[in-house]
Design a protein around this motif. Sequence first.
Motif, PDB file in Angstrom:
ATOM      1  N   HIS A  65       8.396  -3.186  14.353  1.00 23.25           N
ATOM      2  CA  HIS A  65       8.000  -2.342  13.223  1.00 23.25           C
ATOM      3  C   HIS A  65       7.626  -3.186  11.995  1.00 23.25           C
ATOM      4  N   ASP A  96      -0.919  -4.141   8.975  1.00 20.95           N
ATOM      5  CA  ASP A  96      -1.550  -2.983   8.339  1.00 20.95           C
ATOM      6  C   ASP A  96      -1.999  -1.964   9.390  1.00 20.95           C
ATOM      7  N   THR A 114       3.713  -3.207  10.180  1.00 22.42           N
ATOM      8  CA  THR A 114       3.427  -3.152   8.745  1.00 22.42           C
ATOM      9  C   THR A 114       2.621  -4.366   8.296  1.00 22.42           C
ATOM     10  N   GLU A 136       4.053   7.711   9.548  1.00 22.32           N
ATOM     11  CA  GLU A 136       3.803   7.830  10.987  1.00 22.32           C
ATOM     12  C   GLU A 136       4.941   7.287  11.839  1.00 22.32           C
ATOM     13  N   GLY A 138       0.148   0.579  10.391  1.00 18.60           N
ATOM     14  CA  GLY A 138       1.107   1.677  10.340  1.00 18.60           C
ATOM     15  C   GLY A 138       0.502   3.048  10.513  1.00 18.60           C
ATOM     16  N   GLN A 139      -0.749   3.226  10.091  1.00 20.58           N
ATOM     17  CA  GLN A 139      -1.381   4.541  10.198  1.00 20.58           C
ATOM     18  C   GLN A 139      -2.373   4.624  11.355  1.00 20.58           C
ATOM     19  N   SER A 140      -2.353   3.610  12.224  1.00 15.54           N
ATOM     20  CA  SER A 140      -3.272   3.610  13.365  1.00 15.54           C
ATOM     21  C   SER A 140      -2.811   4.545  14.470  1.00 15.54           C
ATOM     22  N   ASP A 183       9.602   1.867   5.763  1.00 15.07           N
ATOM     23  CA  ASP A 183       8.259   2.191   6.248  1.00 15.07           C
ATOM     24  C   ASP A 183       7.754   3.409   5.488  1.00 15.07           C
ATOM     25  N   SER A 184       6.589   3.292   4.892  1.00 12.49           N
ATOM     26  CA  SER A 184       6.013   4.387   4.097  1.00 12.49           C
ATOM     27  C   SER A 184       4.695   4.869   4.673  1.00 12.49           C
ATOM     28  N   SER A 185       4.466   4.585   5.952  1.00 10.87           N
ATOM     29  CA  SER A 185       3.199   4.984   6.572  1.00 10.87           C
ATOM     30  C   SER A 185       3.120   6.482   6.822  1.00 10.87           C
TER      31      SER A 185
END
Length: 383
Positions: free
Chosen positions: A238, A245, A242, A272, A247-249, A268-270
């Motif tokens: 994890h 980059d 991050t 997701e 995290g939102q994939s 984690d602020s994604s």
Amino acid sequence: MRWDWLFVRRNNGPMTPPVSILLPSEVLLSGPAPHALRLGLLAPLSGLLGVAGPAIINCAILAGEEIARATETVLELVLVDAGGMPETVAREVDLLVGAGLVNGLVGTHTSNVRVAVEARVADRVPYVFTPPHDFSRASAGSVFLGSDPKEHLRQPIAWLARNRRITRWALIGSDYVWPRQVHRAATTVLRELGQRIVLDRLVPMGQVDTAELVAATRHAGADAILVSLVGRDGIEFHRGVTELDAGQSFLRLCTALDENCLIAVGGDSSGELYSAMPTFLQQGDDRHLRLLESYVARFGLTAPLPGSYAEGCYDGVHVLAALCLSGLLATNSAASAAEQLFAASTGIPRDGSELGFDLSRHPMRLARANDTDLEIVGMPSGV
């Protein structure tokens, strides 16, 4: 290995605890303690789950103190580092059991250690295993408190498929007993829910290559990853997501991420990253809130967070003590005696009140990471 935090906690707490924490070397030298209830505590002070170890031990101490006060029993916890190699841990436990130095075992550790310990112990003493477990139940002397993989996965996956419109999954886990069973169960659950598996990967423990795993997931076109990388391996994965980059994939659903692990990740602020566990710190039921109040009163606000693994150990110590004190083991296996307790009991009195330690299966809860918090998004069975 440093033990000083433990002894400071023992000697400088808010009260003189009626529970002793002993090392295996101490009890091997001193011999049996016929006037005490002596429980082997198999907790990870190193290895994959080492990050959760301090909170696990605190919760074991808390449970032990409650039992000692309620039953006027002298209680001792023999602390075995269950973060080592499975056979090494099993040999140490075998010495304790073979010499008659413990009345039973409670374990909060990885499944490969459980398999090795079961093989050595061979039903000589009850063995309460508290985390989620694989399907095998080879020993009548073992009591499983956690969920099996299908129980763990079905409702969280169904919730995410329905609410996040997920259809294509990558399965990434550690190559050992429990994640293998998670992948088998996930294959069944995902197919039943009309989902598709586009990648299935088991990674040797300690050899997580996050960049390669992220690239493989993207190449497969996955919407989501079911992550059953345990402890330190999951933390490294994890963190790497991050740093890349990514995290939102894709959405990540974890089966072994509690608050201590999330803090170790760095948060984690994604939006997701999800975790499916039986308990989270932010749940608001009365039983859980009473446990947190007791924990903070005993260890203070700066103590390690009592996440799901630690709370499971708390229940495990209560269950093991109840088994040992019930008299049921004289004529029943541990598994059979536990079933009788589960059917008859709702808790052990604590200071004249009912704390209500849980002898039933916890329903899975689903939470989403928000920085270093895991915020419950719903109990999947009710959504």
